[in-house]
Design an enzyme around this catalytic site. Structure first.
Site, PDB file in Angstrom:
ATOM      1  N   HIS A 151      -5.124  -5.388  -1.362  1.00 57.94           N
ATOM      2  CA  HIS A 151      -5.766  -5.179  -0.063  1.00 57.94           C
ATOM      3  C   HIS A 151      -6.772  -6.305   0.175  1.00 57.94           C
ATOM      4  O   HIS A 151      -7.976  -6.086   0.291  1.00 57.94           O
ATOM      5  CB  HIS A 151      -6.432  -3.812  -0.029  1.00 57.94           C
ATOM      6  CG  HIS A 151      -5.461  -2.669   0.031  1.00 57.94           C
ATOM      7  ND1 HIS A 151      -4.666  -2.319  -1.033  1.00 57.94           N
ATOM      8  CD2 HIS A 151      -5.155  -1.814   1.037  1.00 57.94           C
ATOM      9  CE1 HIS A 151      -3.920  -1.280  -0.691  1.00 57.94           C
ATOM     10  NE2 HIS A 151      -4.194  -0.961   0.561  1.00 57.94           N
ATOM     11  N   SER A 185       0.839  -1.186   0.000  1.00 56.35           N
ATOM     12  CA  SER A 185       0.000   0.000   0.000  1.00 56.35           C
ATOM     13  C   SER A 185       0.882   1.248   0.000  1.00 56.35           C
ATOM     14  O   SER A 185       1.690   1.433  -0.902  1.00 56.35           O
ATOM     15  CB  SER A 185      -0.973  -0.058   1.183  1.00 56.35           C
ATOM     16  OG  SER A 185      -2.020   0.866   1.024  1.00 56.35           O
ATOM     17  N   GLU A 241      -1.912  -2.999  -7.967  1.00 53.87           N
ATOM     18  CA  GLU A 241      -3.136  -3.265  -7.220  1.00 53.87           C
ATOM     19  C   GLU A 241      -3.632  -1.941  -6.663  1.00 53.87           C
ATOM     20  O   GLU A 241      -2.887  -0.962  -6.634  1.00 53.87           O
ATOM     21  CB  GLU A 241      -2.893  -4.261  -6.086  1.00 53.87           C
ATOM     22  CG  GLU A 241      -1.879  -3.813  -5.033  1.00 53.87           C
ATOM     23  CD  GLU A 241      -2.429  -2.903  -3.949  1.00 53.87           C
ATOM     24  OE1 GLU A 241      -3.657  -2.924  -3.701  1.00 53.87           O
ATOM     25  OE2 GLU A 241      -1.636  -2.157  -3.344  1.00 53.87           O
TER      26      GLU A 241
END
Length: 323
Positions: free
Chosen positions: A293, A103, A223
């Protein structure tokens, strides 16, 4: 097993219960865990002010631990890029510390790759993954899919491979549209190619900065969470128009979660985004990578040289020993 240093370089830990569960999980697995003194510090939305988080990163690099593990992502590392101790982190990696996160951590990973060439690992965070107890915990407030209680077994197995030095690759089953789009292409799609990428929004945010790794002939994995398909398309278009995607051997898309389609979309979806990208790009675009995630999260060596193979409906990323 391993000595793990837990620190908070980005957002503040909001779920203390998940934090405690994560520590207990790692200890139950036999690891020795050291917690940074400012791991639970809070300043605004961050895990301490910029100086506090910079110091925590420095302590992680100086810890001599086998693994430096983030508590969570969120936002905050972009603020630190000009001050990050790149050489200190790279020296820690040379001495054997594996930096693991995802992230917001993408900013540090790609900045480190750009400035030093050092390899880090895209992988789990303490709270979201090792501290997962139910659907609300699995994505640390990012809206992950419902899962059974506890950390994901595949994630745990991949992490065990990392700490034991046996991590050599990962594979997944390709969706049928991917096989059709490959139009018979099988075998080695990329050989000894740099693996790089991470969170799409973070990747795009570095474009044009000193912390952009200008990777040629690589395998780019992406992602994101909480981004509607049109936003994903807009970010992919930026990478496309900047020439980044065409310079890769392949683009591999992980999980894009936590968004909601509206009646206004009238059939527009992530699948349509992927179709549109394939129509503008000769480079293979694969989907379904178990990373993002989501609870089921493989570990990926950012900056390492890898092979990408397709065998039938199976895709394989192979990197061998990284130690």
């Amino acid at each position: 097993m391993a000595r793990i240093y837990v620190y908070s370089p980005s957002g503040a830990v909001g779920d203390r219960a998940a934090f405690r569960r994560g520590l207990k999980c790692l200890q139950a697995l036999g690891h020795e865990v050291e917690v940074d003194p400012d791991a639970l510090t809070r300043w605004q939305r961050f895990a301490g002010d910029d100086a506090t988080r910079l110091a925590a990163i420095g302590r992680a690099a100086a810890s001599g631990a086998d693994v430096a593990l983030t508590t969570r992502g969120g936002y905050g590392l972009t603020r630190l890029l000009p001050q990050l101790p790149w050489r200190q982190i790279a020296r820690a990696i040379e001495r054997g510390t594996q930096f693991v996160g995802f992230s917001d951590f993408t900013a540090l990973q790609l900045g480190l790759l750009a400035t030093t060439g050092a390899t880090t690992w895209a992988g789990p965070a303490l709270c979201a993954d090792f501290g997962a107890a139910d659907a609300g915990d699995t994505a640390d407030g990012h809206g992950g899919a419902p899962v059974p209680a506890g950390p994901d077994e595949i994630m745990l197995a991949c992490f065990d491979d990392l700490v034991s030095g046996s991590s050599e690759g990962t594979g997944w089953r390709l969706p049928l549209p991917d096989v059709a789009a490959l139009a018979g292409r099988q075998g080695l799609l990329a050989h000894h190619a740099p693996l790089w990428g991470g969170n799409l929004a973070m990747v795009v945010s570095l474009l044009g900065t000193p912390w952009w790794p200008d990777v040629q002939g690589g395998v780019l994995f992406l992602e994101d969470v909480g981004e509607h398909p049109y936003r994903v398309e807009r970010m992919l278009a930026q990478l496309l128009h900047a020439g980044v995607l065409a310079r890769q051997k392949a683009v591999v898309l992980g999980q894009f979660t936590g968004y909601r389609l509206a009646p206004h979309d009238r059939g527009y979806s992530m699948a349509k985004v992927v179709d549109g990208l394939r129509g503008q790009l000769k480079v293979p675009v694969l989907t379904g990578l178990p990373f993002g995630h989501v609870p089921t999260k493989v570990l990926l060596p950012v900056g390492a040289k890898i092979d990408l193979l397709v065998e039938g409906r199976e895709a394989l990323l192979l990197w061998g020993h990284q130690h």
